[in-house]
Design an enzyme around this catalytic site. Structure first.
Site, PDB file in Angstrom:
ATOM      1  N   HIS B 270       0.829  -1.204   0.000  1.00 38.32           N
ATOM      2  CA  HIS B 270       0.000   0.000   0.000  1.00 38.32           C
ATOM      3  C   HIS B 270       0.871   1.265   0.000  1.00 38.32           C
ATOM      4  O   HIS B 270       0.742   2.133  -0.870  1.00 38.32           O
ATOM      5  CB  HIS B 270      -0.916  -0.028   1.236  1.00 38.32           C
ATOM      6  CG  HIS B 270      -1.824   1.154   1.360  1.00 38.32           C
ATOM      7  ND1 HIS B 270      -3.152   1.105   1.003  1.00 38.32           N
ATOM      8  CD2 HIS B 270      -1.608   2.409   1.795  1.00 38.32           C
ATOM      9  CE1 HIS B 270      -3.708   2.287   1.217  1.00 38.32           C
ATOM     10  NE2 HIS B 270      -2.788   3.094   1.705  1.00 38.32           N
ATOM     11  N   GLU B 271       1.766   1.342   0.993  1.00 34.25           N
ATOM     12  CA  GLU B 271       2.598   2.548   1.088  1.00 34.25           C
ATOM     13  C   GLU B 271       3.539   2.650  -0.104  1.00 34.25           C
ATOM     14  O   GLU B 271       3.858   3.752  -0.566  1.00 34.25           O
ATOM     15  CB  GLU B 271       3.375   2.565   2.409  1.00 34.25           C
ATOM     16  CG  GLU B 271       2.496   2.563   3.671  1.00 34.25           C
ATOM     17  CD  GLU B 271       1.469   3.686   3.704  1.00 34.25           C
ATOM     18  OE1 GLU B 271       1.674   4.727   3.043  1.00 34.25           O
ATOM     19  OE2 GLU B 271       0.421   3.514   4.374  1.00 34.25           O
ATOM     20  N   HIS B 274       1.782   4.508  -2.816  1.00 38.78           N
ATOM     21  CA  HIS B 274       1.926   5.964  -2.630  1.00 38.78           C
ATOM     22  C   HIS B 274       3.336   6.406  -3.031  1.00 38.78           C
ATOM     23  O   HIS B 274       3.512   7.427  -3.698  1.00 38.78           O
ATOM     24  CB  HIS B 274       1.697   6.332  -1.157  1.00 38.78           C
ATOM     25  CG  HIS B 274       0.263   6.281  -0.710  1.00 38.78           C
ATOM     26  ND1 HIS B 274      -0.730   7.011  -1.319  1.00 38.78           N
ATOM     27  CD2 HIS B 274      -0.329   5.605   0.312  1.00 38.78           C
ATOM     28  CE1 HIS B 274      -1.891   6.793  -0.690  1.00 38.78           C
ATOM     29  NE2 HIS B 274      -1.675   5.932   0.296  1.00 38.78           N
ATOM     30  N   GLU B 300      -4.613   7.704  -3.344  1.00 37.38           N
ATOM     31  CA  GLU B 300      -5.077   6.446  -2.759  1.00 37.38           C
ATOM     32  C   GLU B 300      -5.355   5.410  -3.846  1.00 37.38           C
ATOM     33  O   GLU B 300      -5.227   4.203  -3.608  1.00 37.38           O
ATOM     34  CB  GLU B 300      -6.332   6.708  -1.914  1.00 37.38           C
ATOM     35  CG  GLU B 300      -6.772   5.541  -1.064  1.00 37.38           C
ATOM     36  CD  GLU B 300      -5.871   5.269   0.134  1.00 37.38           C
ATOM     37  OE1 GLU B 300      -4.927   6.043   0.382  1.00 37.38           O
ATOM     38  OE2 GLU B 300      -6.109   4.257   0.823  1.00 37.38           O
TER      39      GLU B 300
END
Lengths: 509, 509
Positions: B270-271, B274, B300
């Protein structure tokens, strides 16, 4: 007299300046510990911007006006009140900062960032040619910087006087030369006498000593010393340093060698000494001109006290050696305390300053001090530095660097800042460390026996009360006077070295 | 038309602003990763100072004057030229910043630093009372902030419109409500249908899975995705985030649970999503208003694409499951790929947003969005929040938090910033992620089969070329239009969820 509005206005403005400096310190710490390689270019620009904005804050004419308006208030206060000290030190910092043109500061800042990066990659490759142009530019900047500072004090006689006066208040080229000559006169025969002795065997220190175990031991010790991990931390780096973001966040960095017991441990004690000084400063001095150590020499006195006077003492290891043996049983089980103590205090003229023993260390510093002088005076050309370095090492220490990496390129200082006034603080620190410690012993003769029990409270408390808490409230000569009742004195260091090493080497001097 | 001097002057001035912001980001990263507890108070002040100085730089009337003078130049340029985009985005940022009084910014900044610290210690103790006053103050600040922003756009009708428009350009309360209602209408029957199925067994995920091994695996994967560790790094933290200091230094943080396989790994994906977005932005946009992701929702969309659409896909694990089994042989040897795939995609209404599955996740967001609205409108009092939270969770998800830690205190957002506009971006991200991915598949139908071979170049390259590189050059609606040829559309997400979970749960909908 109540504090006038100008006082609070000055505090508020300067707090912004110090906050910007602290932010720069965080970015610098990150750069030296965890920053990925891709971050370098932007980080240099970011540090440049922070430095420029800080300089603008400090040199804002409004600061000068406030300082002028605060003169009557300052004069109504006791000299050693926090408020008078705040104004006094702020005024000096303002005077210094306004002497330097902002464009020059920015130019130098950009140059040194780049020079540092070049050095960091050129040093492992022994590529002095790659740093030569930068170093010449640095020398030129150093001369210009010194010129700008001339109006600060009418007593300056030598181009390097101002460069020494800034980090080590009140010192001049000739005072340093006098002190160094006196110390040298004592060191040379001591080194000569030791050289004639049977060499100490320290070969057992060069085995596998896993770095994490060394660091865990060192961390436990420095906590006992007084370093507070709730207000600090320790991280790995290439070139160890201590850095302060506030009294509540003073960090140290270390490098450890898995195949050598000692350097990483003593470097930790050393940086913890710097760190304890900063952690011990009155928290009310945060974000003020008083919130930092008062001089390079006094700062170094504390790192050297904890590293050497305490950390390499027989008393210390009487308590800690058994524990170290239990951490490294295979490596140390057959090594007696006496043998270990002699090994970690082995005196041997060598190439690398940061690995030098207590006795020869100051000779390394004198080389550098003299070269700074010669470079600034134009008596030594940058291109001739490596050769001159090697010749001087051969003459003073009897060793010749095989390559520039371990010669003229070994120290980061000239590649991460200016030339001049950079090195004398190390030897002043050794001198002051011994002098303060001798003074502490007069009030507390029980300190060595406490150290032998692994207790450091009395020494730490004395240092905190007499030195640390004051931050920059007193300049170095004032602090030395207050603490010792006299001025800088080489004799305690000479006595300490003669006594300690006379015993280790069974000398009769 | 050649760039006038004002353009370079504007760039130079704004670079200082962005450098200050980057410095704040470094200090914030440090605060969340390595800062010792003693550093908190001074760090808050330092961040306050940096924020204030940045605000001063951005709102300097000289910026407004330059922007005015640059209008003819801007109009001479193509709309999507870098220069015109620079001026356009700078102008909007200037408009926003000049609407907020500096004293208010400073006050809010001081408040949120303190509120965050209070929350961080109060949450583990389930002490809602300790954060209540802060939260009321935050709500008040949020309303005042929204009031200040009203002049930005005459189409604002609701107090929260501006708070949504800032992070998610062009969105309003009623558009979000419309989109959410449409999505909710699809989700509720899907959740209901899944609830009636035999529950998926994921108990084997709850064993000892040493965190360092999970992280080593996740790090290897995200490098394959395209995250560049030469221009980033990963560190442990309590509340994972990604942060950008420059295109060359974009860091991610993660938390891992030694007794659960999955969360730490997927949080890393997820990170990294980003992070890849920020690393992929044109490096020339560094220290400009274009050097950052364009909206919360688009940002996101990338974290969710790599975490879910890729990272929780069957294709992905076709390639990677054998490797994971070899890392945790004892724990996974008897677990088939199918069983593993079902377990990591288990749908189960639960308490914690960040641990929620893809299907129920958006219901968590809708709770928060509605509460932000109710709080700002004054229809819900802060004191009633925990109870209202529990009631809503019972109603929407069929679960009741046993205590505020896992209820109204679970998310950091309202305790580290303002209330309003904070949460809709998460669900917009899920929607956009599916929409962008569907568009990518149209050009590159081979992507899923590449993923099944552990190859991500085509997808990464498409995302970089179509989305990442542009930074904030296009606002979200413009970007969506350019990439997909249409506007925000819920249908691709609905299709994705129905297809994926229809298969996993053998539904016939």
């Amino acid at each position: 007299m109540e504090a006038p509005a100008q006082f609070n206005e000055l505090k508020k403005r300067l707090a912004e300046y110090y906050d910007l400096n602290s932010a720069s310190a965080v970015l610098g710490w990150d750069q030296a510990t965890y920053m990925p390689p891709g971050g370098a270019a932007a980080r240099a620009r970011q540090l440049g911007t922070l430095g420029k904005l800080a300089q603008e804050k400090l040199t804002d004419p409004a600061i000068g006006k406030l300082l002028d308006e605060l003169r009557p208030y300052e004069e109504s206060l006791a000299y050693d009140s926090d408020e008078a000290s705040f104004i006094r030190v702020a005024r000096r910092n303002y005077q210094i900062a306004t002497l330097i043109p902002p464009a020059f500061v920015e130019e130098v800042s950009n140059h040194t960032v780049m020079a540092y990066q070049t050095w960091a990659s050129a040093r492992p490759e022994n590529n002095f040619a790659a740093v030569r142009d930068n170093l010449e530019k640095t020398l030129d900047y150093s001369r210009r910087y010194a010129e700008y500072l001339q109006p600060l004090d009418s007593s300056y006689q030598h181009i390097m006087d101002a460069l020494i006066d800034l980090p080590d208040y009140g010192m001049r080229v000739d005072t340093v030369q006098g002190v160094f000559a006196e110390l040298r006169a004592a060191l040379v025969p001591l080194v000569k006498a030791i050289k004639e002795c049977e060499p100490v065997d320290d070969s057992f220190l060069y085995q596998s000593f896993p770095g994490d175990k060394q660091m865990a031991f060192a961390r436990e010790v420095i906590q006992k010393f007084g370093y507070d991990f709730q207000r600090g931390r320790q991280d790995p780096t290439h070139h160890p340093f201590a850095t302060r973001f506030s009294a509540g966040d003073v960090r140290i960095t270390t490098r450890v060698d898995d195949h050598h017991l000692g350097d990483g441990v003593f470097a930790t004690f050393h940086e913890a000494g710097h760190g304890m000084y900063e952690q011990g400063i009155n928290v009310d001095f945060d974000a003020t001109p008083l919130g930092g150590g008062t001089s390079a020499g006094v700062h170094e006195s504390q790192s050297r006290t904890w590293e050497n006077i305490v950390g390499r003492s027989y008393a210390f290891w009487e308590h800690y050696y058994a524990q170290l043996q239990s951490i490294f049983p295979d490596q140390l089980k057959n090594i007696s305390l006496e043998k270990f103590y002699r090994a970690i205090n082995k005196v041997e003229p060598s190439l690398i300053r940061v690995k030098a023993d207590e006795v020869t260390y100051n000779l390394h510093i004198m080389v550098r001090f003299d070269f700074e002088l010669a470079l600034l005076e134009g008596k030594l050309a940058v291109k001739d530095l490596p050769e001159a370095w090697n010749a001087r090492y051969q003459g003073d220490l009897g060793v010749t660097p095989p390559d520039p990496k371990d010669g003229a390129m070994q120290d980061v200082h000239w590649f991460a800042g200016l030339i001049g006034g950079v090195f004398q603080g190390y030897t002043l620190g050794n001198i002051l460390g011994a002098q303060f410690y001798q003074t502490a012993l007069k009030s507390h003769p029980e300190i060595p026996s406490e150290i032998a029990q692994g207790k450091f409270d009395t020494l730490y408390g004395w240092l905190r009360d007499n030195i640390y808490q004051h931050g920059s409230k007193y300049n170095a000569p004032e602090l030395i006077q207050r603490v010792t009742g006299g001025s800088l004195d080489v004799q305690p260091l000479v006595n300490y070295l003669y006594s300690k090493y006379g015993e280790i080497y069974h000398l009769n001097m």
